[in-house]
Design an enzyme around this catalytic site. Structure first.
Site, short mmCIF file in Angstrom:
data_model
loop_
_atom_site.label_atom_id
_atom_site.label_comp_id
_atom_site.label_asym_id
_atom_site.label_seq_id
_atom_site.Cartn_x
_atom_site.Cartn_y
_atom_site.Cartn_z
N THR A 178 0.83 -1.21 0.00
CA THR A 178 0.00 0.00 0.00
C THR A 178 0.87 1.26 0.00
O THR A 178 2.00 1.22 0.47
CB THR A 178 -0.87 -0.07 1.28
N THR A 229 -0.25 1.21 6.95
CA THR A 229 -0.10 0.08 6.03
C THR A 229 0.14 -1.19 6.83
O THR A 229 0.85 -1.17 7.83
CB THR A 229 1.06 0.30 5.04
N GLY A 230 -0.46 -2.28 6.39
CA GLY A 230 -0.31 -3.54 7.11
C GLY A 230 -1.56 -4.37 6.93
O GLY A 230 -2.39 -4.07 6.06
N GLY A 232 -4.97 -5.07 7.16
CA GLY A 232 -6.01 -4.09 7.43
C GLY A 232 -6.95 -4.44 8.56
O GLY A 232 -7.41 -3.55 9.29
#
Ligand code: ASP
Length: 316
Positions: A178, A229-230, A232
């Site tokens: 992302t 980011t990661g 979700g």
């Protein structure tokens, strides 16, 4: 208190399993060049006195147009083999926001999120309506195949092979990437933007944190601007982006204390994996993560050079 910086910009190109052994010098070079181009695009806006909102959008558009990130061109494939895009933006001065999910044909989703913010009627749109509304509002539209890349197709085929249960997400097989940006402009305003294709092989219809104000994106002039980011699901459950702001506003924490708490205490303790970038109203930045790496960089009016990082110890 640290000295106030006139303008400042911080970007990310995703957090996740970025193993040194798997990243060739050539690919690292291409990715860092794109991160630098994104910083240049955003900094140009800020240098010329433009708004933080325009700066974060310019920086994110640049990464959406690069096939090396999971946003716009190069977005991952859903379980059904489509690119289902998400983006959101928020402005710290007004607390206005725009967000979208499951778009299939908008070339630069972040720009339509900005249009939603500016129109101020609706904050969040999902599904078929997104593409129709974006087209009507004059966005640049493309066929879903425009977002195709061989690299992401191979990841998707691998994820499909590995996934035993097709209905639900299997986080162990999912790749990220992302993109996002946060900025402080010369008028003292903050903004944040985030854009993604989501998780590889995601359930069609699944919506992640990137599209959700308060989870993946947040901005408030009183405190900070944040882009996450990661995985979700954990960022949604921990409402990471707004938590950073609330810890500052109601808990009196500094930017660094708040971001560390949000990532390492709240998100990580739920079992999550990822990171965030954040900026406060003095232009200080913070970029914590608990994954193997995070593509990220920053620039401000007092720095001669852009700073770009992938891992803790290596500036590239
Ligand atoms: N947060 C995004 C999602 O869950 C993925 C990412 O950050 O790479 O959709």
């Amino acid at each position: 208190m640290s000295k106030k910086i006139k303008y400042s910009l911080c970007i990310h190109g995703g957090a996740g399993t970025i193993l040194k052994k798997n990243l060739s010098d050539e690919k690292k070079h291409l990715i860092t060049n794109d991160l630098k181009a994104s910083l240049s695009a955003g900094e140009k806006v800020l240098k010329e006195g433009g708004t933080a909102l325009d700066a974060v959008c310019a920086a994110v558009v640049c990464l959406e147009n690069s096939e090396h990130f999971n946003a716009g061109k190069g977005a991952v494939y859903s379980h059904g083999g489509k690119h289902l895009l998400e983006a959101s933006v928020m402005e710290g001065a007004t607390l206005k926001a725009g967000a979208l999910a499951n778009a299939m044909r908008i070339k630069n989703p972040v720009l339509f999120a900005k249009t939603l913010l500016e129109n101020d009627d609706v904050v969040f749109v999902s599904g078929d309506a997104v593409d129709l509304l974006a087209e009507k509002s004059g966005c640049n539209m493309v066929d879903n195949s425009y977002f195709d890349t061989t690299f992401r197709k191979e990841q998707w085929e691998m994820a499909q092979k590995l996934s035993k249960e097709t209905m639900f997400l299997d986080h162990s097989n999912l790749k990220m990437g992302t993109v996002g940006a946060v900025a402080l402009d010369t008028n003292g305003n903050l903004a944040a933007a985030t854009s993604t294709g989501g998780m590889t092989n995601k359930l069609d219809g699944r919506i992640g944190d990137t599209a959700m104000i308060g989870a993946g994106t947040y901005a408030n002039n009183k405190t900070c601007a944040v882009s996450c980011t990661g995985v979700g699901e954990f960022f949604i459950r921990a409402t990471v982006a707004s938590l950073v702001s609330h810890l500052m506003e109601y808990g009196g924490l500094s930017l660094e204390e708040a971001t560390q708490k949000a990532i390492h205490e709240h998100q990580a303790k739920l079992g999550g994996d990822g990171g965030l970038i954040a900026i406060d109203s003095n232009g200080n930045i913070s970029m914590p993560y608990n994954s193997n790496g995070m593509y990220r960089g920053f620039v401000n009016e007092s720095l001669k050079e852009q700073n770009v990082f992938i891992w803790d110890d290596v500036e590239v």
